[in-house]
Write an enzyme that holds these catalytic residues in place. Structure first.
Site, PDB file in Angstrom:
ATOM      1  N   GLU A 148       3.194   3.676   5.945  1.00  0.00           N
ATOM      2  CA  GLU A 148       1.944   3.918   6.348  1.00  0.00           C
ATOM      3  C   GLU A 148       2.051   5.427   6.720  1.00  0.00           C
ATOM      4  O   GLU A 148       1.072   6.376   6.141  1.00  0.00           O
ATOM      5  CB  GLU A 148       1.111   3.256   7.310  1.00  0.00           C
ATOM      6  CG  GLU A 148      -0.178   3.353   7.508  1.00  0.00           C
ATOM      7  CD  GLU A 148      -1.229   2.903   6.595  1.00  0.00           C
ATOM      8  OE1 GLU A 148      -0.702   2.273   5.458  1.00  0.00           O
ATOM      9  OE2 GLU A 148      -2.441   2.553   6.507  1.00  0.00           O
ATOM     10  N   THR A 201      -9.719   9.617   4.054  1.00  0.00           N
ATOM     11  CA  THR A 201      -9.183   8.930   5.398  1.00  0.00           C
ATOM     12  C   THR A 201      -9.111  10.385   6.415  1.00  0.00           C
ATOM     13  O   THR A 201      -9.844  10.238   7.560  1.00  0.00           O
ATOM     14  CB  THR A 201      -8.059   8.361   5.438  1.00  0.00           C
ATOM     15  OG1 THR A 201      -8.258   7.116   4.577  1.00  0.00           O
ATOM     16  CG2 THR A 201      -7.621   7.846   7.026  1.00  0.00           C
TER      17      THR A 201
END
Lengths: 327, 327
Positions: A148, A201
């Protein structure tokens, strides 16, 4: 990273498979009130990774389907292959093994549904399966968090934790990484709508203020505590009363067209709660029973259609299994 | 206040008792990580209220014992009598009934152990018992919160909720008041030490900053969520990992002499966690088993004695019953 410390894993080269095919699920991070700590997995959409053992050493991407050409094929830059290489290096077999990867994205990128996490988890679960499962899911978790970090610059676990562990997860803390599986009430469903507008994001995070009022934080953690208790008690009324986000939603909702009208529609349809999935723009109606979730999502989609906003809709129970082997 | 709305209660004057005597417990608000939302009751110390029905209408204080003359005898200014008057007025019988009160404080005032809450709860539980219990505990709760407002200017429920309901309570929110009883692991003990220094609640609150870093709030609510899960799972290791206060303790600890040395001593003695009780200056070691709680509290008290600070010590399991009738 403490959790990535060298450790001896039992590797039996005779047990390595020729190929595996894995599905890993999309996830709804934050679960409305639990910013950066809660999340749950859904049955679909999700990503698929097929992995083949080949003669020539090294990790390569063969094909990527469904990404509209957005993802890199370079094995060092693609998150899935980079994660696989990281795990092989950790096991000390990066120069011995040849692996080729086919990635099929069944979900939109930048939707707020944990797209990169689903790919990361699918890749790491696949390579671990290919190797005969030397690592447990718990041991795979730190590698997913590293994945991630590669994918979006932050080593957050609120998407990879539910994608890997399944169900509803709490990321209590990071030093060390502490992931707790929470109970899943049977009748909990999610009606997800992805309005096809672009909300990266990084932008969604940057909008959020660094400081918050303590009194708002107290309201938020009262709700978080209520939600955890509600999940254990299977108390849908308490879950509904608790799923309010007073801190993040007011800021992020600005980026999502028709947010408050969608919220009105979802609650009018009987949803327990409604909010942003992850950093958006996907939104989620949490409902008791599939029918309510289906109705809420359908009504929202109808409204978006009237506003000439294209959207995708997914209705699912909470996926308690996480990634799974296909075939 | 919505919850204090007029409602018909069944009052049978023939069922009114001549007298009752009630004990209500001290409480540890915040439970280390759950500022303003969590709290638990202990077996002792606590306050005692004796209440007598008399001929002459009106509510009067007969005596107060153990307050060093700090509390007012004026029935309108004393919290116990003011709460009793409020409840009688709510029931519409303030002009018909005569009640006299004896209050015995078995706990220090301004200690951070919910002294005013114990008195408030004892008084309201007593008058309700005297009247034949027209109100349930849940119905009494808003009156207790009003009592807390009279006593200290803020209508907080984090002390009155556990004092009235017993056990460990979560105050999820205030609009409307939403109190949830949490499970109590059997072996959970508190070793409380009250260093006899003066820290008024108002000052302790004023020290706290209005704004906090979102990242610290996330750490705090991760811990709160972990604690709730730990209580349901009876997972003492998770409870221990979760009971950290990164937001309030760093500020309030300044007011408490030897705080960090007491913390070191408690953790070295095997406590699961250590922190401030309410707004202090009492501190609490949370332990698995009575023996560890006892040791932690004793070692802390020995250290304070060496520092020439007088202190009181209480070791107790979590009191799951709340107030009780004596005799």
């Amino acid at each position: 990273m403490e959790s990535l410390e060298k450790k001896q894993y039992e590797l039996d080269f005779t047990k390595i498979r020729e190929s595996v095919r894995v599905f890993a699920p999309a996830t709804v991070a934050n679960m409305i009130c639990g910013f950066d700590i809660l999340g749950f997995a859904v049955d679909y959409p999700g990503d698929e990774v097929a992995m083949y053992r080949v003669e020539e050493p090294g990790v390569r991407i063969r094909t990527i389907v469904g990404d509209d050409g957005k993802l890199p094929l370079d094995a060092d830059r693609n998150t899935v292959s980079a994660c696989v290489k990281m795990l092989l290096a950790h096991l000390g077999i990066q120069d011995e093994l040849g692996i080729e990867i086919e990635l099929t994205k069944h979900m939109p990128i930048g939707s707020g549904l944990g797209s990169s996490s689903a790919s990361t988890v699918a890749g790491l679960f696949a390579v671990n399966s290919l190797l005969g499962n030397p690592l447990s899911k718990e041991e795979l978790m730190p590698f997913c968090v590293e994945g991630e970090r590669l994918a979006c610059g932050h080593g957050h676990a609120d998407n990879v934790a539910p994608a890997l562990m399944g169900g509803i997860t709490l990321v209590r803390g990071y030093q060390p990484l502490d992931v707790i599986k929470l109970p899943v009430p049977d009748e909990l469903y999610a009606g997800i709508v992805f309005p096809q507008v672009d909300v990266p994001t990084r932008d969604a995070r940057q909008l959020i203020k660094e400081k918050v009022l303590l009194k708002d934080a107290v309201t938020q953690w009262g709700n978080i505590a209520g939600l955890i208790a509600g999940l254990y008690e299977r108390d849908y009324a308490l879950i509904s009363r608790s799923m309010h986000d007073v801190l993040i939603e007011p800021t992020r909702a600005i980026l999502i067209p028709e947010f408050y009208e969608m919220k009105r529609i979802a609650l009018a349809a009987g949803a327990l709660s409604f909010g942003i999935s992850g950093s958006g723009p996907s939104v989620v109606a949490i409902a008791r029973g599939k029918e309510v979730a289906e109705q809420a999502a359908s009504f929202i989609q109808q409204h978006l259609t009237q506003c000439e906003i294209e959207s995708l809709k997914y209705v699912s129970s909470v996926n308690v299994d996480g990634p799974k082997l296909l075939d």
